[in-house]
Scaffold this motif. Structure first.
Motif, PDB file in Angstrom:
ATOM      1  N   TYR A   1       0.736  -1.215  -0.064  1.00 58.60           N
ATOM      2  CA  TYR A   1      -0.004   0.151   0.145  1.00 58.60           C
ATOM      3  C   TYR A   1       0.892   1.159  -0.035  1.00 58.60           C
ATOM      4  CZ  TYR A   1      -3.323  -3.538   1.727  1.00 58.60           C
ATOM      5  OH  TYR A   1      -4.121  -4.547   2.061  1.00 58.60           O
ATOM      6  N   ALA A   2       0.518   2.208  -0.746  1.00 56.74           N
ATOM      7  CA  ALA A   2       0.975   3.573  -0.532  1.00 56.74           C
ATOM      8  C   ALA A   2      -0.249   4.728  -0.496  1.00 56.74           C
ATOM      9  CB  ALA A   2       1.522   3.916  -1.660  1.00 56.74           C
ATOM     10  N   VAL A   3       0.081   5.844   0.513  1.00 54.40           N
ATOM     11  CA  VAL A   3      -0.686   6.866   0.730  1.00 54.40           C
ATOM     12  C   VAL A   3      -0.189   8.094   0.357  1.00 54.40           C
ATOM     13  CG1 VAL A   3      -2.445   8.049   2.314  1.00 54.40           C
ATOM     14  CG2 VAL A   3      -2.057   5.587   2.674  1.00 54.40           C
ATOM     15  N   ALA A   4      -0.705   8.829  -0.523  1.00 51.12           N
ATOM     16  CA  ALA A   4       0.044  10.008  -1.084  1.00 51.12           C
ATOM     17  C   ALA A   4      -0.734  11.113  -0.349  1.00 51.12           C
ATOM     18  CB  ALA A   4      -0.053  10.133  -2.747  1.00 51.12           C
ATOM     19  N   VAL A   5       0.134  12.153   0.302  1.00 46.94           N
ATOM     20  CA  VAL A   5      -0.159  13.336   1.040  1.00 46.94           C
ATOM     21  C   VAL A   5       0.548  14.762   0.368  1.00 46.94           C
ATOM     22  CG1 VAL A   5      -0.969  12.111   2.990  1.00 46.94           C
ATOM     23  CG2 VAL A   5       1.465  12.583   2.871  1.00 46.94           C
ATOM     24  N   ASN A   6       0.260  15.814   0.939  1.00 44.95           N
ATOM     25  CA  ASN A   6       0.771  16.959   0.469  1.00 44.95           C
ATOM     26  C   ASN A   6       2.203  17.085   0.897  1.00 44.95           C
ATOM     27  OD1 ASN A   6       0.146  17.140   3.265  1.00 44.95           O
ATOM     28  ND2 ASN A   6      -1.272  19.132   2.774  1.00 44.95           N
ATOM     29  N   SER A   7       2.847  16.437   1.739  1.00 40.23           N
ATOM     30  CA  SER A   7       4.144  16.444   2.213  1.00 40.23           C
ATOM     31  C   SER A   7       4.597  15.391   2.994  1.00 40.23           C
ATOM     32  CB  SER A   7       4.591  17.835   3.092  1.00 40.23           C
ATOM     33  OG  SER A   7       4.171  17.749   4.271  1.00 40.23           O
ATOM     34  N   ALA A   8       5.986  15.139   3.062  1.00 39.71           N
ATOM     35  CA  ALA A   8       6.728  14.008   3.790  1.00 39.71           C
ATOM     36  C   ALA A   8       6.271  14.579   5.182  1.00 39.71           C
ATOM     37  CB  ALA A   8       7.830  13.989   3.629  1.00 39.71           C
ATOM     38  N   THR A   9       6.338  15.651   5.660  1.00 41.80           N
ATOM     39  CA  THR A   9       6.148  16.045   7.157  1.00 41.80           C
ATOM     40  C   THR A   9       4.661  15.727   7.315  1.00 41.80           C
ATOM     41  OG1 THR A   9       7.310  18.076   6.681  1.00 41.80           O
ATOM     42  CG2 THR A   9       5.641  18.018   8.545  1.00 41.80           C
ATOM     43  N   SER A  10       3.528  15.743   6.490  1.00 38.83           N
ATOM     44  CA  SER A  10       2.230  15.189   6.772  1.00 38.83           C
ATOM     45  C   SER A  10       2.167  13.793   6.778  1.00 38.83           C
ATOM     46  CB  SER A  10       1.205  15.544   5.693  1.00 38.83           C
ATOM     47  OG  SER A  10       1.278  16.725   5.435  1.00 38.83           O
ATOM     48  N   ALA A  11       3.039  12.919   5.964  1.00 39.49           N
ATOM     49  CA  ALA A  11       3.134  11.473   6.065  1.00 39.49           C
ATOM     50  C   ALA A  11       3.581  11.089   7.241  1.00 39.49           C
ATOM     51  CB  ALA A  11       3.974  11.132   4.867  1.00 39.49           C
ATOM     52  N   LEU A  12       4.551  11.647   7.702  1.00 39.06           N
ATOM     53  CA  LEU A  12       5.348  11.434   9.144  1.00 39.06           C
ATOM     54  C   LEU A  12       4.521  11.498  10.219  1.00 39.06           C
ATOM     55  CD1 LEU A  12       8.874  13.263   8.710  1.00 39.06           C
ATOM     56  CD2 LEU A  12       8.318  10.436   9.123  1.00 39.06           C
ATOM     57  N   HIS A  13       3.508  12.453  10.061  1.00 39.14           N
ATOM     58  CA  HIS A  13       2.609  12.741  11.076  1.00 39.14           C
ATOM     59  C   HIS A  13       1.211  11.594  11.261  1.00 39.14           C
ATOM     60  CE1 HIS A  13      -0.817  15.952  12.797  1.00 39.14           C
ATOM     61  NE2 HIS A  13      -0.372  14.931  13.779  1.00 39.14           N
ATOM     62  N   ILE A  14       0.909  11.349   9.970  1.00 39.20           N
ATOM     63  CA  ILE A  14      -0.214  10.435   9.982  1.00 39.20           C
ATOM     64  C   ILE A  14       0.442   9.042  10.429  1.00 39.20           C
ATOM     65  CG2 ILE A  14      -1.954  11.614   8.641  1.00 39.20           C
ATOM     66  CD1 ILE A  14      -1.120  10.156   6.265  1.00 39.20           C
ATOM     67  N   ALA A  15       1.674   8.852   9.710  1.00 43.07           N
ATOM     68  CA  ALA A  15       2.345   7.646  10.366  1.00 43.07           C
ATOM     69  C   ALA A  15       2.392   7.325  11.602  1.00 43.07           C
ATOM     70  CB  ALA A  15       3.954   7.441   9.563  1.00 43.07           C
ATOM     71  N   CYS A  16       2.842   8.396  12.539  1.00 41.86           N
ATOM     72  CA  CYS A  16       2.917   8.273  13.859  1.00 41.86           C
ATOM     73  C   CYS A  16       1.545   8.171  14.403  1.00 41.86           C
ATOM     74  CB  CYS A  16       3.452   9.549  14.396  1.00 41.86           C
ATOM     75  SG  CYS A  16       5.358   9.777  14.436  1.00 41.86           S
ATOM     76  N   LEU A  17       0.530   8.759  13.978  1.00 37.71           N
ATOM     77  CA  LEU A  17      -0.768   8.661  14.517  1.00 37.71           C
ATOM     78  C   LEU A  17      -1.361   7.229  14.455  1.00 37.71           C
ATOM     79  CD1 LEU A  17      -2.549  12.071  13.541  1.00 37.71           C
ATOM     80  CD2 LEU A  17      -1.831  11.415  15.728  1.00 37.71           C
ATOM     81  N   ALA A  18      -1.065   6.665  13.093  1.00 39.51           N
ATOM     82  CA  ALA A  18      -1.399   5.410  12.921  1.00 39.51           C
ATOM     83  C   ALA A  18      -0.885   4.155  13.629  1.00 39.51           C
ATOM     84  CB  ALA A  18      -1.202   4.939  11.142  1.00 39.51           C
ATOM     85  N   LEU A  19       0.242   4.464  14.058  1.00 41.70           N
ATOM     86  CA  LEU A  19       1.048   3.592  14.898  1.00 41.70           C
ATOM     87  C   LEU A  19       0.302   3.975  16.514  1.00 41.70           C
ATOM     88  CD1 LEU A  19       4.163   3.399  13.390  1.00 41.70           C
ATOM     89  CD2 LEU A  19       2.809   1.690  13.554  1.00 41.70           C
ATOM     90  N   HIS A  20      -0.636   4.912  16.612  1.00 40.45           N
ATOM     91  CA  HIS A  20      -1.046   5.153  17.882  1.00 40.45           C
ATOM     92  C   HIS A  20       0.017   5.936  18.803  1.00 40.45           C
ATOM     93  CE1 HIS A  20      -4.969   3.216  16.947  1.00 40.45           C
ATOM     94  NE2 HIS A  20      -4.243   2.309  16.326  1.00 40.45           N
ATOM     95  N   VAL A  21       0.788   6.670  18.300  1.00 43.66           N
ATOM     96  CA  VAL A  21       1.645   7.726  19.213  1.00 43.66           C
ATOM     97  C   VAL A  21       0.900   8.505  19.768  1.00 43.66           C
ATOM     98  CG1 VAL A  21       3.730   9.355  19.036  1.00 43.66           C
ATOM     99  CG2 VAL A  21       3.724   7.167  17.830  1.00 43.66           C
ATOM    100  N   GLY A  22       0.601   8.832  21.142  1.00 43.31           N
ATOM    101  CA  GLY A  22       0.211   9.657  21.832  1.00 43.31           C
ATOM    102  C   GLY A  22       0.822  10.514  23.109  1.00 43.31           C
ATOM    103  N   THR A  23       0.074  11.067  23.901  1.00 40.91           N
ATOM    104  CA  THR A  23       0.741  11.828  24.852  1.00 40.91           C
ATOM    105  C   THR A  23       1.462  10.868  25.988  1.00 40.91           C
ATOM    106  OG1 THR A  23      -1.294  11.806  26.060  1.00 40.91           O
ATOM    107  CG2 THR A  23      -0.848  13.799  24.792  1.00 40.91           C
ATOM    108  N   GLU A  24       1.273   9.690  25.995  1.00 43.47           N
ATOM    109  CA  GLU A  24       1.962   8.806  26.997  1.00 43.47           C
ATOM    110  C   GLU A  24       3.342   8.404  26.426  1.00 43.47           C
ATOM    111  OE1 GLU A  24       0.731   8.492  30.151  1.00 43.47           O
ATOM    112  OE2 GLU A  24      -0.449  10.121  29.071  1.00 43.47           O
ATOM    113  N   ASP A  25       3.405   8.663  24.924  1.00 40.04           N
ATOM    114  CA  ASP A  25       4.542   7.943  24.357  1.00 40.04           C
ATOM    115  C   ASP A  25       5.647   8.595  24.163  1.00 40.04           C
ATOM    116  OD1 ASP A  25       2.914   5.570  24.114  1.00 40.04           O
ATOM    117  OD2 ASP A  25       1.798   6.760  22.590  1.00 40.04           O
TER     118      ASP A  25
END
Ligand SMILES: *Cc1c(COP(=O)(O)O)cnc(C)c1O
Length: 380
Positions: free
Chosen positions: A48-72
């Motif tokens: 799979y590949a998900v295209a977004v408007n920048s690598a910065t955005s890709a890194l952000h949603i990658a972290c969120l998809a891995l459930h990175v949160g305030t305790e991490d």
């Protein structure tokens, strides 16, 4: 005219591909983005590949998809663009830095291992972001082993490394990681003006990143929480963003991708020429199991005391040298988070000696000669 350290290579075909989209039915949310995603996933040999408007955005949603949160806590290398660690901060997580390997400038697996051993269980990282500096992959198999042992997930920040190979596999195949991120900023290997992609083999991660790219909104019946109200119906089931790539960008990306191997080939030829003709400076080393995409060609001056003078001298001669990067923790924002100025000694030593020379597919022969002569006339 200053020779830049990097620049895009746009062909007639690239231009026409964008013009065609302008007179088509869709400027956004049409067929071009899925086509580009398919081309990227085929190139990388990934599901799979998900295209977004920048690598910065890709890194952000990658972290969120891995459930990175305030305790991490997320660990990465200090020798990277700040966007790498910022992505973890966007999620409310803490970041920490692991020092680099002085030979490859990538995260040191030895240091990573020692830091993991010393860290109490409740403070272990949720995610490690491995950054492939200059286009040379990190030691992914080793990092993956540590991930298995200590239970962290892995994101590859391959902003420099589309077209590179590691142990025979294309970077982006996610053989030893959960998600890989590419950047298509104009100085990178291929461009969509602004843009990025996240690749993964994991369907759940793919689904979550797709959702987060577009407001957390879905029309997919399998995901709806409530019965549909009618044909207009959609639901917001998560808090997402507008990180979408446009059709114009995706068409440019698909067209550029056709020349990716040509670009990395030329970059490698230029690197080989620098390797054989440059004197008086330390040259970059590529390990045997890597094929680098040579986004950057980083030399090191032998005497750190001469660093600034040599940098200035090269700039004065019209060579647009640069320095990638200031160790991230030295930025005032990160100092405010509590990082000491000399936190990672190898990163500091690197920072006192590194210079990026111009390298890009359209770098002319005469300019290469000019760069080589200027470096070789450095007095040591
Ligand atoms: C360029 C770059 C980014 C950010 O890419 P954008 O597409 O500009 O958001 C992130 N990490 C690294 C290592 C980069 O070089």
């Amino acid at each position: 005219m200053m020779i830049p350290y990097g620049r895009q290579d746009i062909s007639e075909d690239d231009i026409n591909s964008v013009i065609d989209v302008l007179s088509s039915d869709f400027l956004t949310q049409g067929p071009q983005v899925p086509q580009f995603e398919k081309a990227i996933s085929q190139y990388c040999g990934v599901n799979y590949a998900v295209a977004v408007n920048s690598a910065t955005s890709a890194l952000h949603i990658a972290c969120l998809a891995l459930h990175v949160g305030t305790e991490d806590i997320v660990w990465t290398s200090p020798i990277t663009f700040a966007a790498t660690s910022n992505a973890a901060l966007y999620c409310g997580a803490k970041v920490d830095f692991v020092d680099i390997d002085p030979l490859t400038f990538n995260i040191s697996v030895g240091q990573l291992n020692r830091k993991l051993e010393r860290t109490p269980k409740n403070l272990l990282p949720k995610v490690v972001i491995a950054v492939h500096i200059a286009g040379q992959s990190c030691e992914m198999e080793e990092i993956h082993k540590l991930g298995q042992e200590y239970g962290f997930k892995i994101i590859e920040d391959a902003s420099h490394a589309i077209g590179a190979r590691h142990c025979g596999s294309p970077v982006g195949s996610c053989k030893f990681s959960d998600i890989t991120v590419f950047s298509f900023h104009p100085v990178k290997i291929i461009t969509t003006a602004e843009g990025g992609v996240a690749t993964t083999n994991d369907k759940a991660l793919f689904t979550r990143m797709e959702l987060l790219r577009s407001h957390g909104i879905t029309r997919n019946e399998a995901f709806l929480k409530n019965p549909s109200h009618g044909p207009w119906y959609y639901e917001q089931i998560d808090l997402g963003f507008n990180y979408r790539m446009t059709e114009l960008q995706a068409a440019l990306g698909t067209s550029q991708l056709k020349r990716l191997d040509e670009f990395t080939n030329i970059r490698n030829k230029i690197a080989q020429r620098y390797n054989s003709e440059l004197k008086t400076v330390e040259l970059p080393k590529v390990s045997e199991n890597n094929y680098s995409s040579f986004h950057l060609y980083i030399i090191q001056v032998r005497n750190p005391g001469d660093h600034l003078a040599i940098f200035n001298e090269l700039r004065d001669k019209g060579i647009g040298v640069n320095l990638h990067y200031i160790p991230v923790y030295k930025h005032p924002y990160y100092e405010r988070l509590g990082f000491r100025d000399d936190y990672c000694p190898q990163a500091e030593a690197y920072y006192r000696s590194a210079i990026s020379l111009p390298i890009y597919s359209r770098l002319r022969d005469t300019d290469q000669q000019k760069i080589i002569s200027a470096v070789n006339s450095i007095k040591v």
